[in-house]
Write an enzyme that holds these catalytic residues in place. Structure first.
Site, PDB file in Angstrom:
ATOM      1  CG  ASP A  39     -44.732  -0.597  67.762  1.00  0.00           C
ATOM      2  OD1 ASP A  39     -44.039   0.337  67.323  1.00  0.00           O
ATOM      3  OD2 ASP A  39     -45.767  -0.992  67.195  1.00  0.00           O
ATOM      4  CE1 TYR A  67     -43.037  -7.733  63.210  1.00  0.00           C
ATOM      5  CE2 TYR A  67     -43.521  -8.030  60.875  1.00  0.00           C
ATOM      6  CZ  TYR A  67     -42.862  -7.357  61.894  1.00  0.00           C
ATOM      7  OH  TYR A  67     -42.035  -6.315  61.588  1.00  0.00           O
ATOM      8  CG  ASP A  81     -49.981  -0.344  70.983  1.00  0.00           C
ATOM      9  OD1 ASP A  81     -50.491   0.275  71.927  1.00  0.00           O
ATOM     10  OD2 ASP A  81     -48.793  -0.180  70.645  1.00  0.00           O
ATOM     11  NE  ARG A 180     -47.894   0.419  66.055  1.00  0.00           N
ATOM     12  CZ  ARG A 180     -47.617   1.723  65.964  1.00  0.00           C
ATOM     13  NH1 ARG A 180     -48.446   2.615  66.475  1.00  0.00           N
ATOM     14  NH2 ARG A 180     -46.529   2.140  65.362  1.00  0.00           N
TER      15      ARG A 180
END
Length: 293
Positions: A39, A67, A81, A180
């Protein structure tokens, strides 16, 4: 022409397409693909296949990813987000232990609903196109089976100037997992909303941030990893000239390697093809990819 793999450190604020466009100019080729969209908000590892490197994108896309993510508690946006439009907002304090236990409860497989703002195709259109055209009525978001392999709270939650609680965690996931969506689901289990505020992809397969480069048109062209370097877990077979022609013509061969795939080279150490099992005849293998040089 350039051939190989490039590990890029994507800055926040750029799209994955922006990175590909930069690479198009740097390497003077349109033959570039990547192994999983990041993203615009996110930063970190984006693996590019360039030239013949595009032929192994599928193998690299299947790799696990790691992550570091941050989330705000009590906020929900349409994009899941913090860049999206706020749909709900409340001040909610969740005890640290409850956050830790909730994170831990996600270990293993579960069916994850994909975000509305994503590139997944539904009935011939990408989901984000439905969202932008306000055509979401009666739209059923698909679910994917994902695997959360490791997840851990990294530090004590903190509060921002508006009194909203934030937490930061590390996570290792299977292919196709949306962080997300994971954060949204964590919020639901906490009895509130949660929205992603930051995301860094720190690892993909064997690729780490330490080897990632920041692309720039003003710096020297970065060196590419060779395909055989990236696929070093598979057996290598060197063949004579008569076998070389058979391989380049896509012929079936007797299996002469032990790993899932076999990498065939000529006597000049040039990669000719990647072979895989041929299911119709036991002991035979067929080309997975043949490389033109």
């Amino acid at each position: 022409m350039a051939d190989g793999i490039l590990v890029v450190n994507k800055p926040s604020g750029m799209t994955s397409r922006d990175i590909v466009n930069q690479a198009n100019k740097i390497f003077a080729t349109k033959k570039i693909g990547h192994t999983g969209t990041l993203d615009p908000l996110a930063s970190g590892i984006l693996v590019l296949g360039i030239g013949n490197g595009t032929k192994i994108i599928d193998l690299l896309t299947n790799q696990e990813k790691e992550y570091i993510a941050e989330a705000v508690i009590g906020v929900l946006t349409d994009t899941l987000d913090i860049t999206g439009n706020i749909l709900r907002k409340e001040k909610k304090q969740i005890p640290t232990k409850q956050i830790e236990e909730t994170l831990h409860s996600f270990l293993g497989e579960y069916d994850q609903e994909v975000p509305l703002y994503s590139a997944i195709h539904v009935q011939g259109k990408r989901l984000y196109e439905y969202a932008r055209n306000q055509e979401t009525q009666n739209l059923i978001l698909p679910k994917r089976r994902v695997n959360i392999l490791a997840i851990k709270l990294l530090e004590e939650p903190h509060f921002d100037q508006e009194g909203q609680e934030h937490f930061k965690f590390s996570v290792k996931v299977s292919k196709g997992t949306y962080i997300r969506s994971l954060i949204r689901d964590i919020g639901l289990k906490l009895g509130t909303d949660c929205t992603m505020t930051n995301l860094i992809r720190t690892k993909q397969g064997g690729f780490t941030l330490a080897q990632a480069v920041i692309l720039s048109l003003d710096t020297p062209k970065p060196k590419l990893l060779k395909i055989e370097e990236v696929l070093d877990e598979y057996d290598r077979i060197v063949v004579e000239d008569d076998m070389r022609e058979k391989i380049l013509n896509g012929c079936l061969l007797d299996k002469m390697y032990q790993t899932k795939y076999g990498l065939f080279f000529d006597r000049n150490n040039q990669l000719l093809a990647i072979y895989q099992d041929y299911p119709k005849i036991k002991g035979k293998v067929k080309p997975y990819r043949v490389f033109n040089h």
